[in-house]
Design an enzyme around this catalytic site. Structure first.
Site, PDB file in Angstrom:
ATOM      1  N   TYR A 128      30.662   0.720  18.761  1.00 17.02           N
ATOM      2  CA  TYR A 128      30.045   0.361  17.477  1.00 17.02           C
ATOM      3  C   TYR A 128      30.595  -0.968  16.971  1.00 17.02           C
ATOM      4  O   TYR A 128      29.880  -1.778  16.389  1.00 17.02           O
ATOM      5  CB  TYR A 128      30.293   1.458  16.420  1.00 17.02           C
ATOM      6  N   CYS A 187      23.393  11.350  17.932  1.00 15.31           N
ATOM      7  CA  CYS A 187      24.709  10.962  17.420  1.00 15.31           C
ATOM      8  C   CYS A 187      25.843  11.493  18.300  1.00 15.31           C
ATOM      9  O   CYS A 187      25.945  12.702  18.533  1.00 15.31           O
ATOM     10  CB  CYS A 187      24.840  11.509  15.997  1.00 15.31           C
ATOM     11  N   VAL A 242      25.708  12.689   9.872  1.00 15.66           N
ATOM     12  CA  VAL A 242      25.798  13.918  10.658  1.00 15.66           C
ATOM     13  C   VAL A 242      27.005  13.750  11.565  1.00 15.66           C
ATOM     14  O   VAL A 242      27.357  12.611  11.898  1.00 15.66           O
ATOM     15  CB  VAL A 242      24.524  14.159  11.495  1.00 15.66           C
TER      16      VAL A 242
HETATM   17  N1  LIG Z   1      33.537  10.219  11.379  1.00 16.28           N
HETATM   18  C1  LIG Z   1      32.292  10.862  11.399  1.00 16.28           C
HETATM   19  C2  LIG Z   1      31.219   9.843  11.765  1.00 16.28           C
HETATM   20  C3  LIG Z   1      29.838  10.421  11.684  1.00 16.28           C
HETATM   21  C4  LIG Z   1      28.787   9.292  11.752  1.00 16.28           C
HETATM   22  O1  LIG Z   1      29.061   8.118  11.528  1.00 16.28           O
HETATM   23  N2  LIG Z   1      27.552   9.683  12.086  1.00 16.28           N
HETATM   24  C5  LIG Z   1      26.485   8.698  12.149  1.00 16.28           C
HETATM   25  C6  LIG Z   1      25.534   9.004  13.265  1.00 16.28           C
HETATM   26  S1  LIG Z   1      26.112   8.563  14.834  1.00 16.28           S
HETATM   27  C7  LIG Z   1      25.636   8.783  10.914  1.00 16.28           C
HETATM   28  O2  LIG Z   1      25.255   9.865  10.514  1.00 16.28           O
HETATM   29  N3  LIG Z   1      25.288   7.653  10.331  1.00 16.28           N
HETATM   30  C8  LIG Z   1      24.438   7.592   9.205  1.00 16.28           C
HETATM   31  C9  LIG Z   1      24.248   6.195   8.712  1.00 16.28           C
HETATM   32  O3  LIG Z   1      24.797   5.261   9.291  1.00 16.28           O
HETATM   33  O4  LIG Z   1      23.546   6.040   7.729  1.00 16.28           O
HETATM   34  C10 LIG Z   1      32.354  11.998  12.379  1.00 16.28           C
HETATM   35  O5  LIG Z   1      32.982  11.835  13.428  1.00 16.28           O
HETATM   36  O6  LIG Z   1      31.825  13.057  12.083  1.00 16.28           O
END
Ligand SMILES: N[C@@H](CCC(=O)N[C@@H](CS)C(=O)NCC(=O)O)C(=O)O
Length: 487
Positions: free
Chosen positions: A354, A211, A291
């Site tokens: 994304y 991530c 995360v």
């Molecule tokens: N705005 C958050 C975004 C975190 C985020 O989107 N993390 C993604 C991984 S790259 C995630 O955990 N996604 C889980 C999912 O899509 O279910 C940050 O910057 O901490």
């Protein structure tokens, strides 16, 4: 008294109702909203991204009612658009607990207290369908399909923020990817009397090496010399089922340390998934279990799950226990230019890739990809004149840009269709990526195996067979020319 709202559900109120409607309150929810929205001052400038912050408890915070197998929870929150706009908002949550699969729908809606009182008195929706349309523009949807299909629209005075279960669900009706805001926004403080004081060993960072957002935090641990004070655990790279009882796919921990190099079992809570951690912190949590997670071992809760805020804390609040306290990645004299570049880089590059990859229609993809390459061209131009993106000093803006650049040619170019030009075809961006990669500690935060496995393996709607392309295996340790700018 029973009234039907559109075709979807009805509002009933009687003296037998536990929360009867008060005299003078409008006869239908639509009327309430109309009435209240008309009285509102002119709308603040609309922003795509909202920060959610917790307010001191108010009498309106946490109201809930249960009927049959349904439970409705309303919580007050403040939604902050920008410095000048404060929209009152309510987290509106419906939780089906008995007799139905546990499905939560969560929305943030900017309603007045009067509308909120009205909502609190509503009969609970049918699990199969719960939706209403207000002035044709504000739509709330929850219930069974909610986690996947929450749609959002804004009236001039209201804003709904979706809370979906995975990023792949966060696509608006236009086909454009629309990331939802993070939900835990507390801060660790150097003040020892704070709720979350900066104490060595008290906090743990849960990350995925795949991530980019979590990797920002890992980069900070290394650069600030905080990796002994704050340990971290990485999950497995490929999404798996997080529970037997539903089909949510997300981050999971390995059962043992040998299962997946780089990933470790949860050392403190024995959690099987990141979702479980969120549920320890907040039993009704129904948002995206993302995360990074900055975890408080002492209070067993999530302090913050927003990387842009975590890195600011790591920069300033832990200096007493950091090996490198003198490094300030957000120095006062560069803050304006860091903020400016962050805004462009976040929207067009970090989140832009994304938006390219998750777009479900050609139009939003075209728009995102155009913006992405405009921003990359602009960065290339800036980096032809100076070593780092805000001058000749490494800053937060470089860390934020780097985490996307390092993933670009390996995954985004193919998986997210960002193939107009590769980073290695931009001389300055490519050398800059190598320069940052070669800073002490940074290469250990880049696990290309996890990065490649995650993206190609976790988004079946984009790559149904999960095949991982062979290339390009770039050597980021190769020499670069960035010393020509000195520093
Ligand atoms: N705005 C958050 C975004 C975190 C985020 O989107 N993390 C993604 C991984 S790259 C995630 O955990 N996604 C889980 C999912 O899509 O279910 C940050 O910057 O901490």
């Amino acid at each position: 008294m029973t009234m039907t709202l559109k075709t979807s559900w009805s509002i009933a109120a009687s003296s037998a109702s536990p929360l009867p409607l008060r005299r003078g309150e409008a006869a239908s929810l639509r009327a309430f909203v109309n009435e209240n929205t008309q009285k509102q001052p002119p709308p603040p400038p609309r922003r795509r991204c909202f920060q959610v912050t917790h307010r001191p408890p108010s009498p309106l915070a946490h109201k809930s009612a249960t009927r049959g197998n349904q439970r409705i929870i309303l919580r007050r929150r403040e939604v902050r658009g920008n410095e000048s706009s404060h929209l009152p908002a309510f987290l509106f949550k419906v939780h089906y607990s008995r007799g139905y699969p546990t499905v939560d729908g969560t929305l943030l809606i900017s309603f007045t207290a009067k509308v909120w009182r009205m909502l609190a008195r509503l009969p609970l929706p049918q699990p199969s369908r719960f939706a209403f349309t207000c002035r044709g523009r504000l739509r709330l949807a929850t219930a069974t399909a909610a986690a996947r299909t929450l749609s959002t629209a804004a009236t001039t005075t209201t804003k709904a923020v979706k809370m979906a279960r995975t990023a792949l669900d966060e696509v608006a009706e236009t086909g454009a990817f629309d990331r939802s805001p993070s939900t835990f926004r507390s801060s660790v403080s150097r003040d020892s009397s704070a709720r979350f004081p900066a104490v060595p060993g008290r906090y743990h960072l849960y990350v995925s090496f795949a991530c980019p957002w979590a990797s920002r935090c890992l980069a900070y641990l290394k650069l600030k010399g905080l990796d002994r004070a704050i340990a971290f655990t990485s999950v497995k790279p490929i999404f798996e089922r997080t529970k037997e009882t539903d089909d949510h796919m997300g981050w999971v921990f390995p059962a043992t340390g040998d299962e997946e190099p780089g990933a470790e079992p949860d050392p403190f809570n024995g959690a099987k998934s990141v979702r479980e951690l969120y549920e320890i912190a907040s039993p009704n949590y129904s948002g995206k279990p993302t995360v990074p997670v900055l975890w408080d071992k002492h209070l067993k809760t999530v302090v913050n799950n927003e990387s842009s805020e975590i890195i600011r804390m790591l920069n300033t609040e832990f200096n007493e226990i950091a090996d490198n306290p003198g490094l300030d990645l957000y120095p006062p004299h560069l803050q304006a230019s860091i903020d400016e570049i962050n805004e462009i880089v976040y929207d067009a590059i970090n989140n832009g890739v994304y938006k390219c990859g998750f777009a479900k229609k050609q139009g939003p993809y075209d728009e995102a990809v155009t913006k992405l390459y405009e921003a990359l061209d602009r960065c290339e131009e800036i980096l032809s004149k100076q070593r780092y993106i805000c001058g000749n000093q490494l800053t937060e803006a470089d860390v934020r840009l780097f985490v996307t650049l390092i993933r670009f040619d390996e995954v985004y170019a193919v998986h997210f269709k960002c193939n107009k030009k590769l980073i290695r075809e931009y001389p300055n961006l490519f050398n800059y990526t190598k320069d940052i990669y070669q800073l002490p500690g940074i290469s250990s935060t880049v696990n290309m195996e996890h990065i490649r496995k995650h993206y190609y393996g976790s988004h079946p709607s984009i790559n149904p067979l999960g095949i991982i392309p062979a290339g390009p295996n770039i050597d980021y340790n190769a020499p670069h020319d960035r010393q020509m700018f000195g520093a």
